[in-house]
Scaffold this motif. Structure first.
Motif, PDB file in Angstrom:
ATOM      1  N   ARG A  84       0.819  -1.278  -0.152  1.00 53.41           N
ATOM      2  CA  ARG A  84       0.049   0.057   0.008  1.00 53.41           C
ATOM      3  C   ARG A  84       0.729   1.224   0.034  1.00 53.41           C
ATOM      4  O   ARG A  84       0.605   2.135  -0.851  1.00 53.41           O
ATOM      5  CB  ARG A  84      -0.817   0.019   1.418  1.00 53.41           C
ATOM      6  CG  ARG A  84      -1.851   1.202   1.376  1.00 53.41           C
ATOM      7  CD  ARG A  84      -2.866   1.328   2.589  1.00 53.41           C
ATOM      8  NE  ARG A  84      -1.945   1.981   3.696  1.00 53.41           N
ATOM      9  CZ  ARG A  84      -2.325   2.239   4.776  1.00 53.41           C
ATOM     10  NH1 ARG A  84      -3.739   1.680   5.133  1.00 53.41           N
ATOM     11  NH2 ARG A  84      -1.575   2.751   5.844  1.00 53.41           N
ATOM     12  N   TYR A 112      -2.600  -5.053  -5.030  1.00 47.63           N
ATOM     13  CA  TYR A 112      -2.386  -4.162  -6.261  1.00 47.63           C
ATOM     14  C   TYR A 112      -1.857  -2.968  -5.854  1.00 47.63           C
ATOM     15  O   TYR A 112      -1.444  -2.658  -4.712  1.00 47.63           O
ATOM     16  CB  TYR A 112      -4.042  -3.722  -6.540  1.00 47.63           C
ATOM     17  CG  TYR A 112      -5.105  -3.673  -5.600  1.00 47.63           C
ATOM     18  CD1 TYR A 112      -5.360  -2.451  -5.011  1.00 47.63           C
ATOM     19  CD2 TYR A 112      -5.814  -5.084  -5.293  1.00 47.63           C
ATOM     20  CE1 TYR A 112      -5.995  -2.377  -3.818  1.00 47.63           C
ATOM     21  CE2 TYR A 112      -6.458  -4.659  -4.032  1.00 47.63           C
ATOM     22  CZ  TYR A 112      -6.732  -3.515  -3.520  1.00 47.63           C
ATOM     23  OH  TYR A 112      -7.582  -3.380  -2.365  1.00 47.63           O
ATOM     24  N   PRO A 130      -0.814   3.377  -8.131  1.00 44.52           N
ATOM     25  CA  PRO A 130      -0.923   2.787  -9.425  1.00 44.52           C
ATOM     26  C   PRO A 130       0.341   3.288 -10.450  1.00 44.52           C
ATOM     27  O   PRO A 130       0.583   4.415 -10.014  1.00 44.52           O
ATOM     28  CB  PRO A 130      -2.288   3.306  -9.968  1.00 44.52           C
ATOM     29  CG  PRO A 130      -2.857   3.405  -8.347  1.00 44.52           C
ATOM     30  CD  PRO A 130      -1.919   3.962  -7.673  1.00 44.52           C
ATOM     31  N   GLU A 172       0.158  -0.896 -13.725  1.00 47.19           N
ATOM     32  CA  GLU A 172      -0.852  -1.233 -14.749  1.00 47.19           C
ATOM     33  C   GLU A 172      -0.411  -0.665 -15.902  1.00 47.19           C
ATOM     34  O   GLU A 172      -0.545  -1.565 -17.127  1.00 47.19           O
ATOM     35  CB  GLU A 172      -2.235  -0.804 -14.412  1.00 47.19           C
ATOM     36  CG  GLU A 172      -2.820  -1.145 -13.038  1.00 47.19           C
ATOM     37  CD  GLU A 172      -2.306  -0.308 -11.907  1.00 47.19           C
ATOM     38  OE1 GLU A 172      -1.310   0.604 -12.072  1.00 47.19           O
ATOM     39  OE2 GLU A 172      -2.731  -0.287 -10.705  1.00 47.19           O
ATOM     40  N   PHE A 185      -4.759  -6.650 -11.461  1.00 42.13           N
ATOM     41  CA  PHE A 185      -4.375  -5.210 -10.789  1.00 42.13           C
ATOM     42  C   PHE A 185      -5.944  -4.516 -10.931  1.00 42.13           C
ATOM     43  O   PHE A 185      -6.080  -4.090  -9.945  1.00 42.13           O
ATOM     44  CB  PHE A 185      -3.133  -4.643 -11.151  1.00 42.13           C
ATOM     45  CG  PHE A 185      -2.197  -4.927 -10.664  1.00 42.13           C
ATOM     46  CD1 PHE A 185      -1.742  -5.807  -9.660  1.00 42.13           C
ATOM     47  CD2 PHE A 185      -0.589  -4.632 -11.357  1.00 42.13           C
ATOM     48  CE1 PHE A 185      -0.567  -6.281  -9.035  1.00 42.13           C
ATOM     49  CE2 PHE A 185       0.350  -4.898 -10.750  1.00 42.13           C
ATOM     50  CZ  PHE A 185       0.672  -5.852  -9.810  1.00 42.13           C
ATOM     51  N   ARG A 231      -8.425  -4.594  -7.849  1.00 40.57           N
ATOM     52  CA  ARG A 231      -8.396  -3.106  -6.998  1.00 40.57           C
ATOM     53  C   ARG A 231      -9.736  -2.846  -6.305  1.00 40.57           C
ATOM     54  O   ARG A 231     -10.713  -2.779  -6.788  1.00 40.57           O
ATOM     55  CB  ARG A 231      -8.189  -2.043  -7.792  1.00 40.57           C
ATOM     56  CG  ARG A 231      -7.728  -0.754  -7.177  1.00 40.57           C
ATOM     57  CD  ARG A 231      -7.103   0.098  -7.910  1.00 40.57           C
ATOM     58  NE  ARG A 231      -6.449   1.045  -7.076  1.00 40.57           N
ATOM     59  CZ  ARG A 231      -5.028   0.924  -6.793  1.00 40.57           C
ATOM     60  NH1 ARG A 231      -4.475   0.021  -7.288  1.00 40.57           N
ATOM     61  NH2 ARG A 231      -4.535   1.749  -5.778  1.00 40.57           N
ATOM     62  N   ALA A 274      -8.824   2.756  -3.697  1.00 41.01           N
ATOM     63  CA  ALA A 274      -8.924   1.310  -3.386  1.00 41.01           C
ATOM     64  C   ALA A 274      -9.984   1.199  -2.416  1.00 41.01           C
ATOM     65  O   ALA A 274     -10.225  -0.041  -1.555  1.00 41.01           O
ATOM     66  CB  ALA A 274      -7.766   0.973  -2.679  1.00 41.01           C
ATOM     67  N   LEU A 294      -3.802   5.205 -12.518  1.00 41.84           N
ATOM     68  CA  LEU A 294      -4.766   4.145 -12.529  1.00 41.84           C
ATOM     69  C   LEU A 294      -5.699   4.292 -13.699  1.00 41.84           C
ATOM     70  O   LEU A 294      -5.860   3.171 -14.535  1.00 41.84           O
ATOM     71  CB  LEU A 294      -5.621   4.140 -11.289  1.00 41.84           C
ATOM     72  CG  LEU A 294      -6.520   3.006 -11.178  1.00 41.84           C
ATOM     73  CD1 LEU A 294      -5.876   1.778 -11.294  1.00 41.84           C
ATOM     74  CD2 LEU A 294      -7.347   3.289  -9.893  1.00 41.84           C
TER      75      LEU A 294
END
Lengths: 669, 669
Positions: free
Chosen positions: A130, A182, A186, A189, A211, A215, A256, A276
């Motif tokens: 995280r 995930y 981000p 990805e 991911f 998420r 998230a 993301l």
């Protein structure tokens, strides 16, 4: 085709133009200045795995400074590879080669490749996904590897990076013994999907898809949110959280809090959100490449559209800046857009608006509409370009619309967390990829022109070469001349963006009665382009105009704009100002005159604007009294003392000295 | 003399008046409703030390709900004792006696007296003074004990409480083996000083003085801030902090970021700030009692004045509410005063404005100036009185100036953290002490009248009885009749507050040419009061007026006020409204008419106001477009559709049904 980062070298910038000039500065000055900084700060050496004293400094938590170092180096590397293809530079080339050698040497036997967790916390790999940027650093390494592979035409970096991706895919995934994780930040990805597009690496595709789909699952690991689960594994108090997390359970900080499909408003850290959603859009863009994305494209596109509209309509500044909240470097509530610290916020990280540019470009593939390109251009010329000094060696991280005593209008040559400087470098490195989109077949070739400047794109459809050249004095004037080269049997459609601020006022030469305007793009079909290899468009809207934020912002202000440029006032031009223009007003019907100026430093010209404003006098009786007295005795907005005002483009701010006073929005009566 | 909580019973409220009516409601309804709630929730039993299931619930941190229970019971007890002296009530009396018995039984052998740490966490006494309210609960027990002693004329509660104070003074203090601590939630300071004033308890005085002087010492314990030191002792991560602490080191949350003398602006949790500064003012007031405070009075007064002015000028709402920030229930930056959640804030806890009233009353002793009394009255009739329903059984905790979809205009009958309801009860219980200040000698007796209503005060100077009676229809009308009784050889000065909103317009009858206005008080010296035992004053300013917040708030709004009352609009009177009056405007020069109405429920009369406003239409084109288009295409403030508007006093809101839409400040063109 998406991923302008890999397509830029089909575009050549010619001069003179603001973009060409800035790109040259980035290449000749910024790349070198940042390399010096990488060396001075120890970052350059990090992949050598030598332990430096700073690794023992635990005064920052959860991210001691070197946690991000891999990504700083990787972003510089990526940018350097882009710039090298434009103009060779022996020092940059040598540094790239040395770094790549170090990266290869830093990889562990099992494929793991992260310097912080190898040098400083070897037992703690993948224990705080995280907060600790492990996957984020991996993502930037992937992007660097693709850029490196494109320029050097070898696998020296791709190879270890693919091994690392393979390793990650053993640790994280849907399997019963895997972490259902995930990225906290981000980025991975979009990097993985670029890798998939570039190399066909199926593992990269699967991981990125995982991911994105996993998420925000609130019961992903043993019935808990993954982030709560990993905190429990660490033995952390459930209430222990980084300062940037507003509350202990503010998983919206990194988007998230809910599955992406259920997110209705754009929340949290702005850079994370943009990266993301760019990754999500990349997944949807795969279809365009003939590759099935195996996700529900319509639903994801609907989610992305909703998030985009929420952001642009309710959470974006007039400069294209996003993120009004300092604490989490991100989004506030709808319409909360204070201009600066003394009004309660305004962050507008340079990286965040770079993220908007990335996201907009992807959305243009999915839904060709000038509304995305308008914002892309707004961000580029304002929120982002303001982040780089004219000499290319100083930067801003935060881009407020008004300075204050707490936060002056100033630049730094580096930051402890130094994502923004190399991000600007790599954006300018691959800028050509954002100008236009092109492709198709011999029967149906197309070029969609998003941004105007002076440049040329060369590409093939079915082995047939197409060249489109544009020439203009953008962003100062609206006339753009085009020259198309293509075999006569190739049917080429050219689409030209008409910016919304042009209010549909433009002139095409030679004229074409059948030309249609579709979603903000003027469509020039094959009959026209066949008959007119040379054509030009005159786009209006370069008369200075006053713009204002939405009334719900409680910002009753007027801002000057001209074409795609947002203007500001600075004390260097208005040296009488003492309070950051807090009490300076201007009326939307004021006369505005233009004056062409030259920037001595780089010989670049710009248009300054001049007008007459007024000063608000606040009655001193307002102090030391509550507001319970009648209006007649309260501080009044008294327009007194006319003042000549000089405005310059926001991107020029903090370049010419002064005492750090600046403002974009002036009071409006 | 300070501590109106102990002086109230020298004042008798007569009727009819809004204050009398509300006080009767509190006595006959609120006290009973809250007693039921104390019983329903388990609080009533807490001092019996029986373990209840809720003690095992650790879903809240750092304060599980019962951490505050002692204080909830103590505040009710304190309020009950005040109310009993006004009107005897057998049920209340019996409950007080039973609780006092339980409290006595809950005391540990060493004097310790806190139910949470006795029942639930017996090993953790004094290990988290910052967060866990141990000293705060002690403070409220002290205040309850003083009230109890005053009414029951016995030491049944004073005795164990003094023992507890003694115990605390062994644990905390300047000694090498003592904790150099101070309350995380201030309150204890003012309670200890009340105890000292009431009983001469020297330990209480020393402890209060220590708390005040030690507070904010950043190197108080082993070179660290006490709060950081105790966190280290607990083995907590230095980054572990309550959700209400913005950052891990935000000691400004509880005014512990710097010594009080160095605090230049009022910061953090609003209730804590008010209680703390009230305690500081109490320390300075000791001089008035002929007791040396042994602190640098001038410096402390200068600090308090600066903090008061910062708060009133820059951080207070027009209603007297304070605290724009939800996260820490407290102060934002200067001039950040959004009206509601959808504008980014507005908390205005009922307790915080009660704290303002307490602080203002103390400051009036130190510096007789109507500016403090004006704010005291503003808070009482608006921010505080709005916290109690007309029937006395429902409350608000947060008092926003505008409702929103997220936060409607509604009441609750209790809260998990239930400080506000019993705080309103005890304030109304001792309200008489706030009306006036009096004392002196036979040669120089005085009554300073701060608040107008219908009431009578009886007091002695050197065994000579003085009675001053006032009679008025305040807050509806400005005529107040006075009747003074005193032996003819007693020289009595009466000072009458002229509220700032009266703009110095008043008529004294019989007139008195030599009357002087000193710091907002009309001084009637002994020659006048001797010649005129009956006199009256007509204070103007009851014509409805429009008021507005400071321009720096970016709140371009108009609010109706009349006398000390702030008005609002509610959908119950304006049922056409659908969006919380967000787009409703009114001009400051609009005609306003008055209409007398009666509240059916309690037969109380009030003046409603009526005027004509307008609706702002926002162009729909504003949506799904960025703000980069010219003003002419942007959402306009178009005044359309005149609307009849009915305004009611803010304190009446959320009493008469409706859908929860309310607003104080309407748009101003």
């Amino acid at each position: 085709m998406s991923h302008p980062q890999t397509l830029f070298h089909q575009t050549e910038f010619h001069g003179p133009s603001v973009l060409r000039s800035r790109r040259t500065t980035v290449s000749r000055s910024t790349a070198h200045a940042q390399l010096r900084k990488l060396k001075e700060t120890g970052r350059y050496e990090c992949f050598s795995l030598k332990k430096q004293p700073i690794y023992d400094d635990r005064s920052r938590w959860p991210c001691p400074a070197p946690v991000y170092w891999d990504s700083d180096v990787a972003k510089w590397l990526e940018g350097a590879c882009y710039l090298l293809s434009d103009e060779y530079d022996a020092e940059i080339d040598a540094a790239v080669r040395e770094i790549v050698g170090m990266i290869r040497g830093a990889q562990q036997e099992d494929g793991y490749l992260n310097t912080w967790f190898t040098i400083a916390e070897p037992g703690k790999r993948w224990t705080n996904i995280r907060d600790q940027h492990e996957l984020y650093c991996a993502g930037h390494l992937i992007e660097a590897a693709i850029a490196h592979g494109n320029y050097y035409k070898n696998n020296l970096l791709i190879e270890p990076i693919e091994k690392y991706v393979k390793h990650i895919s053993t640790v994280i995934g849907p399997g019963p013994d895997q972490k259902h994780a995930y990225p906290g930040h981000p980025e991975t990805e979009l990097a993985l999907l670029r890798l998939y597009t570039a190399t066909g690496n199926q593992t990269a595709y699967e991981l990125a898809k995982y991911f994105i789909e996993e998420r925000g699952n609130q019961k992903g690991q043993e019935g808990m949110s993954y982030y709560d689960w990993e905190a429990k594994q660490r033995g952390d108090s459930p209430w222990l959280h980084p300062d940037s997390y507003q509350m202990h359970d503010s998983h919206w900080y990194n988007q998230a809090h809910a599955p992406i499909l259920e997110q209705k408003s754009v929340e949290g850290h702005a850079v994370r959100a943009m990266y993301l959603f760019t990754g999500v859009a990349d997944l949807l863009c795969l279809d365009e490449l003939g590759i099935k994305s195996y996700v529900h494209k319509d639903k994801y596109f609907e989610a992305l559209s909703g998030l985009w509209n929420n952001m642009v309509d309710k959470k974006m500044y007039l400069t294209g800046g996003i993120g009004s909240m300092w604490q989490w470097e991100g989004f506030g509530i709808d319409y909360f857009l204070p201009q600066g610290s003394d009004e309660g916020g305004c962050y507008n990280e340079t990286c965040a608006s770079i993220g908007v540019i990335m996201l907009a470009e992807r959305l243009l593939h999915l839904d060709l509409n000038s509304k995305y390109a308008d914002i892309m251009e707004l961000c580029l010329y304002n929120a982002v370009m303001t982040g780089l000094s004219l000499d290319g060696t100083a930067f801003t991280y935060v881009n407020q619309l008004a300075s204050s005593e707490a936060d002056g209008n100033r630049r730094e040559d580096w930051f402890d967390t130094s994502c923004c400087p190399p991000n600007v470098m790599r954006l300018f490195g691959c800028l050509g990829g954002y100008l236009w989109d092109y492709g198709g077949s011999v029967k149906d070739a197309y070029v969609n022109v998003h941004l105007y400047t002076t440049a040329k794109v060369t590409f093939q459809v079915e082995d047939q070469q197409i060249v489109l050249e544009q020439k203009s004095n953008w962003p100062w004037e609206g006339n753009i001349m085009f020259q198309l080269q293509a075999p006569i049997f190739v049917a080429v459609t050219v689409r030209l963006r008409i910016p919304s601020w042009a209010r549909n006022q433009f002139t095409l030469t030679p004229s074409y009665k059948a030309a249609k305007l579709e979603n903000g793009y003027l469509v020039l079909p094959p009959p026209y382009t066949a008959a007119n290899r040379a054509f030009s468009i005159q786009i209006d809207g370069f008369k200075p105009r006053f713009i204002s934020p939405h009334p719900y912002t409680n910002q009753k202000t007027s801002t000057l704009a001209r074409g795609p440029l947002i203007y500001c006032v600075e004390d260097v031009d208005n040296p009488w100002e003492q309070d950051h223009f807090r009490n300076v007003g201007i009326q939307s019907d004021s006369e505005v005159t233009e004056k062409e100026e030259e920037i001595d430093q780089i010989g670049e010209r710009y248009v300054a604007l001049r007008s007459v404003g007024w000063i608000r006098k606040i009655d001193d009786r307002a102090e030391s009294k509550s507001g319970i007295e009648p209006d007649s005795s309260l501080p009044q907005t008294v327009m007194t003392e006319k003042k000549d005002l000089t405005f310059v483009p926001y991107y020029l701010r903090a370049n010419r000295g002064g005492r750090g006073h600046m403002r974009v929005g002036l009071l409006r009566q």
